[in-house]
Design a protein around this motif. Structure first.
Motif, PDB file in Angstrom:
ATOM      1  N   ARG A  11       3.873   6.076   2.168  1.00 54.02           N
ATOM      2  CA  ARG A  11       4.133   7.295   2.344  1.00 54.02           C
ATOM      3  C   ARG A  11       3.854   8.060   3.148  1.00 54.02           C
ATOM      4  O   ARG A  11       4.155   8.659   4.115  1.00 54.02           O
ATOM      5  CB  ARG A  11       3.648   7.814   1.347  1.00 54.02           C
ATOM      6  CG  ARG A  11       4.995   7.380  -0.171  1.00 54.02           C
ATOM      7  CD  ARG A  11       4.286   8.299  -1.368  1.00 54.02           C
ATOM      8  NE  ARG A  11       3.301   7.690  -2.117  1.00 54.02           N
ATOM      9  CZ  ARG A  11       2.429   5.845  -2.525  1.00 54.02           C
ATOM     10  NH1 ARG A  11       3.991   6.063  -3.111  1.00 54.02           N
ATOM     11  NH2 ARG A  11       1.574   6.016  -3.312  1.00 54.02           N
ATOM     12  N   THR A  12       2.557   8.327   3.862  1.00 56.93           N
ATOM     13  CA  THR A  12       1.924   8.937   4.450  1.00 56.93           C
ATOM     14  C   THR A  12       2.182   8.085   5.970  1.00 56.93           C
ATOM     15  O   THR A  12       3.152   9.698   7.301  1.00 56.93           O
ATOM     16  CB  THR A  12       0.422   8.875   4.264  1.00 56.93           C
ATOM     17  OG1 THR A  12      -0.242   8.924   3.103  1.00 56.93           O
ATOM     18  CG2 THR A  12      -0.159   9.468   5.457  1.00 56.93           C
ATOM     19  N   ASP A  56       0.959  -1.316   0.293  1.00 54.21           N
ATOM     20  CA  ASP A  56      -0.139   0.161  -0.308  1.00 54.21           C
ATOM     21  C   ASP A  56       1.215   1.028  -0.005  1.00 54.21           C
ATOM     22  O   ASP A  56       1.135   1.618   1.012  1.00 54.21           O
ATOM     23  CB  ASP A  56      -0.640   0.252   1.285  1.00 54.21           C
ATOM     24  CG  ASP A  56      -2.029   1.561   1.275  1.00 54.21           C
ATOM     25  OD1 ASP A  56      -2.007   2.124   0.217  1.00 54.21           O
ATOM     26  OD2 ASP A  56      -3.156   0.694   2.004  1.00 54.21           O
ATOM     27  N   GLU A  74       0.375   4.242  -0.598  1.00 54.69           N
ATOM     28  CA  GLU A  74       0.174   5.769  -0.050  1.00 54.69           C
ATOM     29  C   GLU A  74       0.063   5.649   1.087  1.00 54.69           C
ATOM     30  O   GLU A  74       0.747   6.666   1.729  1.00 54.69           O
ATOM     31  CB  GLU A  74      -1.349   5.595  -0.902  1.00 54.69           C
ATOM     32  CG  GLU A  74      -2.163   7.340  -0.378  1.00 54.69           C
ATOM     33  CD  GLU A  74      -1.647   8.059  -1.345  1.00 54.69           C
ATOM     34  OE1 GLU A  74      -0.808   9.319  -0.357  1.00 54.69           O
ATOM     35  OE2 GLU A  74      -0.045   7.851  -2.300  1.00 54.69           O
ATOM     36  N   THR A  75      -0.128   4.713   2.111  1.00 59.15           N
ATOM     37  CA  THR A  75      -0.226   4.450   3.373  1.00 59.15           C
ATOM     38  C   THR A  75       1.144   4.545   3.773  1.00 59.15           C
ATOM     39  O   THR A  75       1.991   5.247   4.907  1.00 59.15           O
ATOM     40  CB  THR A  75      -0.385   3.089   3.916  1.00 59.15           C
ATOM     41  OG1 THR A  75      -2.183   3.174   3.187  1.00 59.15           O
ATOM     42  CG2 THR A  75      -0.724   2.398   5.063  1.00 59.15           C
TER      43      THR A  75
END
Length: 212
Positions: free
Chosen positions: A72-73, A67, A69-70
């Motif tokens: 990176r966040t 994942d 995006e997870t």
């Protein structure tokens, strides 16, 4: 151009060192200040903090392939909340690698700059600086790359630094400087770690002969 071609094992070795020994790095600062019990409390707290950071770091890295995006966040939040941890620099390196895999060179440059600032050792700083120079080359910011490569590096990185300088000079059209840098890399043992180096030297030799 593969910008992460030769430092991954070094990064892993450094991470292992900090995971196994990080809790003792600051111990000398408290010896004699808090007595036996104070020192033990500090040591236990420090070890717990390192284990927590290590666990969070590992969870973030596992999310990198599943994942993005997870990853990176969470990774950016981890850096913001753990800047005193050695894992903050490793997380910035991972974010830079992720950005480079998507050819997001500006983000890669941002994260590598962060990794340099947070580096817990001269080796981690050297790896981040070397990767930053390669990212700058990708963006054709060649003078910036050469300036980055002109900073201090441990001797073990001299071959990689010289080869990367050669890449920058070659893109600038300065074949003589490029050949000199590649030869310096070879003289520093670069042929053992970089199979491409000999090809670069050979290609330049052919180009010079054709020009002559």
């Amino acid at each position: 151009m593969e910008i992460y071609q030769s430092e991954e094992q070094q990064v892993e070795a450094i991470k292992k060192f900090f995971k196994e020994n990080g809790y003792s790095l600051g111990a000398g600062l408290v010896i004699g200040l808090g007595g036996f019990f104070g020192y033990n409390y500090y040591q236990d707290s420090k070890q717990a903090a390192i284990e927590s950071a290590s666990s969070q770091y590992q969870q973030n890295i596992e999310a990198m392939t599943n994942d993005g995006e997870t990853f990176r966040t969470n990774s950016q939040s981890f850096i913001n909340e753990n800047k005193d941890s050695s894992y903050a620099a490793f997380t910035a390196l991972a974010l830079a690698k992720d950005a480079a895999s998507h050819s997001d060179w500006q983000e890669a440059e941002k994260q590598l700059t962060m990794a340099i600032e947070l580096a817990p050792s001269v080796e981690v700083k050297a790896i981040a600086q070397l990767r930053l120079a390669r990212v700058q080359i990708q963006q054709e910011n060649l003078d910036d790359a050469l300036a980055t490569l002109g900073k201090t590096f441990p001797e073990k990185y001299q071959a990689s630094v010289a080869e990367t300088k050669g890449d920058a000079y070659l893109l600038k059209g300065d074949k003589e400087q490029a050949r000199s840098a590649y030869q310096a890399a070879a003289d520093a043992g670069g042929l053992e770690s970089s199979p491409q180096l000999q090809m670069k030297l050979d290609d330049l030799a052919v180009a010079v002969n054709l020009a002559g």
